[in-house]
Design an enzyme around this catalytic site. Structure first.
Site, PDB file in Angstrom:
ATOM      1  N   ASN A   9      48.296  31.113  45.303  1.00 44.63           N
ATOM      2  CA  ASN A   9      47.039  31.131  44.539  1.00 44.63           C
ATOM      3  C   ASN A   9      47.100  31.335  43.240  1.00 44.63           C
ATOM      4  O   ASN A   9      47.291  32.277  42.438  1.00 44.63           O
ATOM      5  CB  ASN A   9      46.304  32.274  45.053  1.00 44.63           C
ATOM      6  CG  ASN A   9      44.803  32.629  44.721  1.00 44.63           C
ATOM      7  OD1 ASN A   9      44.895  32.326  43.390  1.00 44.63           O
ATOM      8  ND2 ASN A   9      44.628  33.994  45.258  1.00 44.63           N
ATOM      9  N   LYS A  11      44.761  31.738  40.826  1.00 45.34           N
ATOM     10  CA  LYS A  11      43.944  32.542  40.363  1.00 45.34           C
ATOM     11  C   LYS A  11      44.131  32.508  38.755  1.00 45.34           C
ATOM     12  O   LYS A  11      42.942  31.360  39.235  1.00 45.34           O
ATOM     13  CB  LYS A  11      44.499  34.474  40.026  1.00 45.34           C
ATOM     14  CG  LYS A  11      45.848  35.161  41.133  1.00 45.34           C
ATOM     15  CD  LYS A  11      45.307  35.801  41.368  1.00 45.34           C
ATOM     16  CE  LYS A  11      46.416  36.601  42.841  1.00 45.34           C
ATOM     17  NZ  LYS A  11      46.544  37.740  42.839  1.00 45.34           N
ATOM     18  N   HIS A  93      38.914  37.123  48.672  1.00 42.87           N
ATOM     19  CA  HIS A  93      40.519  37.842  48.226  1.00 42.87           C
ATOM     20  C   HIS A  93      39.898  39.417  47.778  1.00 42.87           C
ATOM     21  O   HIS A  93      38.310  39.608  47.148  1.00 42.87           O
ATOM     22  CB  HIS A  93      40.375  37.405  47.392  1.00 42.87           C
ATOM     23  CG  HIS A  93      41.672  37.483  46.655  1.00 42.87           C
ATOM     24  ND1 HIS A  93      41.792  38.631  46.166  1.00 42.87           N
ATOM     25  CD2 HIS A  93      43.543  36.701  46.858  1.00 42.87           C
ATOM     26  CE1 HIS A  93      43.257  38.853  45.215  1.00 42.87           C
ATOM     27  NE2 HIS A  93      43.946  37.788  46.106  1.00 42.87           N
ATOM     28  N   GLU A  95      40.322  40.225  45.171  1.00 40.13           N
ATOM     29  CA  GLU A  95      39.871  40.318  43.063  1.00 40.13           C
ATOM     30  C   GLU A  95      38.408  40.269  43.760  1.00 40.13           C
ATOM     31  O   GLU A  95      37.281  40.034  42.724  1.00 40.13           O
ATOM     32  CB  GLU A  95      40.370  39.636  42.455  1.00 40.13           C
ATOM     33  CG  GLU A  95      41.775  40.420  42.237  1.00 40.13           C
ATOM     34  CD  GLU A  95      43.003  39.374  42.304  1.00 40.13           C
ATOM     35  OE1 GLU A  95      43.046  37.923  42.640  1.00 40.13           O
ATOM     36  OE2 GLU A  95      44.063  39.363  42.078  1.00 40.13           O
ATOM     37  N   GLU A 162      46.031  41.327  52.977  1.00 40.79           N
ATOM     38  CA  GLU A 162      46.820  41.256  51.935  1.00 40.79           C
ATOM     39  C   GLU A 162      46.161  42.983  51.195  1.00 40.79           C
ATOM     40  O   GLU A 162      45.140  43.075  51.350  1.00 40.79           O
ATOM     41  CB  GLU A 162      45.860  40.324  50.858  1.00 40.79           C
ATOM     42  CG  GLU A 162      46.381  38.940  51.538  1.00 40.79           C
ATOM     43  CD  GLU A 162      46.351  38.113  49.019  1.00 40.79           C
ATOM     44  OE1 GLU A 162      47.258  37.579  49.520  1.00 40.79           O
ATOM     45  OE2 GLU A 162      45.034  38.584  49.056  1.00 40.79           O
ATOM     46  N   GLY A 168      49.995  41.403  43.420  1.00 45.09           N
ATOM     47  CA  GLY A 168      50.055  42.062  41.867  1.00 45.09           C
ATOM     48  C   GLY A 168      51.632  43.338  40.897  1.00 45.09           C
ATOM     49  O   GLY A 168      51.117  43.649  39.921  1.00 45.09           O
ATOM     50  N   SER A 208      52.583  40.477  46.666  1.00 48.01           N
ATOM     51  CA  SER A 208      54.272  41.109  46.143  1.00 48.01           C
ATOM     52  C   SER A 208      54.950  39.930  46.551  1.00 48.01           C
ATOM     53  O   SER A 208      56.559  40.617  46.556  1.00 48.01           O
ATOM     54  CB  SER A 208      54.087  42.001  46.023  1.00 48.01           C
ATOM     55  OG  SER A 208      53.316  43.138  44.487  1.00 48.01           O
TER      56      SER A 208
END
Ligand code: PGA
Length: 249
Positions: A9, A11, A93, A95, A162, A168, A208
């Site tokens: 991904n 992003k 996701h 985000e 996730e 991250g 991560s």
């Protein structure tokens, strides 16, 4: 047997010059045993598709709208992703859920639109750190999954676990925590879709993942691959993750 899957991904990262990383990845890993899906920003989809024809690498989008077309400025329809060469689309996701207020009901509507366009959804679920600390991780996962699943069908589906706090951050759950989450998601999938259909769903871990921890994560039961963010941007980082997944298969 479920084929292992590594999804990268990108992003909101990547310009035309970064396509050199895709060339380097292909050169280093011309025939991975695992399925590898690259999810660049929409602006790079078509150019990346050109680099990936007649290779085993596949393309995915990072989000789509629930509607087939229409007055939705700035959004992208599933059929547009497919038209640009995508076979997958990441949906739900964290985000998007957090940054754009996406509810699980919206994610389910997007998943239906994705399937109508022939895309396989990569459905993301994950608990926050506070939810895990409160002992609610499994309950949150089950709830997000139930509400995000498109209506019963045996079309291809991928689910990514996730944990929000692992994305991250450089932190990952323990192997036991990943095994528990994946085992729970598998049994919840079986409850909703039946054991046969649920058995074909690939369960990815995301958050991560990098060369240094990939082998340990891929050794966890029910982990069929990874959704990789930061470490998917450079061939030198993503290549070893793909190699670790191939070795785990
Ligand atoms: P990360 O992102 O690998 O950079 O933690 C994973 C993701 O958000 O899918």
């Amino acid at each position: 047997m479920r084929q292992k899957l590594a999804a990268g991904n990108w992003k909101m990262n990547g310009l035309g010059a970064d396509l050199a990383e895709v060339d380097a990845l292909r050169a280093a890993h011309p025939a991975p045993a695992s399925q590898v899906v690259l999810c660049p920003p929409a602006t790079l989809l078509e150019r990346m598709a050109g680099r990936l024809t007649r290779t085993p690498y596949l393309l995915g989008g990072q989000d789509c709208h629930a509607a087939a077309a229409g007055a939705h400025t700035g959004d992208i329809a599933a059929a547009m992703l497919a038209d640009a060469g995508a076979a997958f689309v990441i949906l739900g996701h964290s985000e998007r859920r957090e940054g754009h207020g996406e509810t699980s009901a919206m994610v389910a509507a997007k998943a239906r639109a994705a399937r109508a366009a022939g895309l396989a959804p990569i459905l993301c679920v994950g608990e926050t750190e506070a939810e895990r600390a409160a002992g609610r991780a499994l309950e949150v996962l089950a709830d997000q999954l139930a509400r995000s699943l498109p209506d019963g069908s045996d079309a291809p589906l991928v689910v990514a676990y996730e944990p929000v706090w692992a994305i991250g951050s450089g932190r990952t759950p323990t192997p036991d925590q990943i095994a528990e989450a994946h085992g729970h998601l598998r049994s919840e999938l079986a409850r909703h879709l039946g054991a046969g259909v649920a058995g074909a769903v690939r369960l990815l871990y995301g958050g991560s993942v990098k060369a240094a921890n990939a082998a340990a994560i891929f050794a966890v039961p029910e982990v069929d691959g990874a959704l990789v963010g930061g470490a998917a941007l450079r061939a030198a980082d993503f290549g070893p993750v793909i190699a670790a997944l191939d070795a785990a298969g």
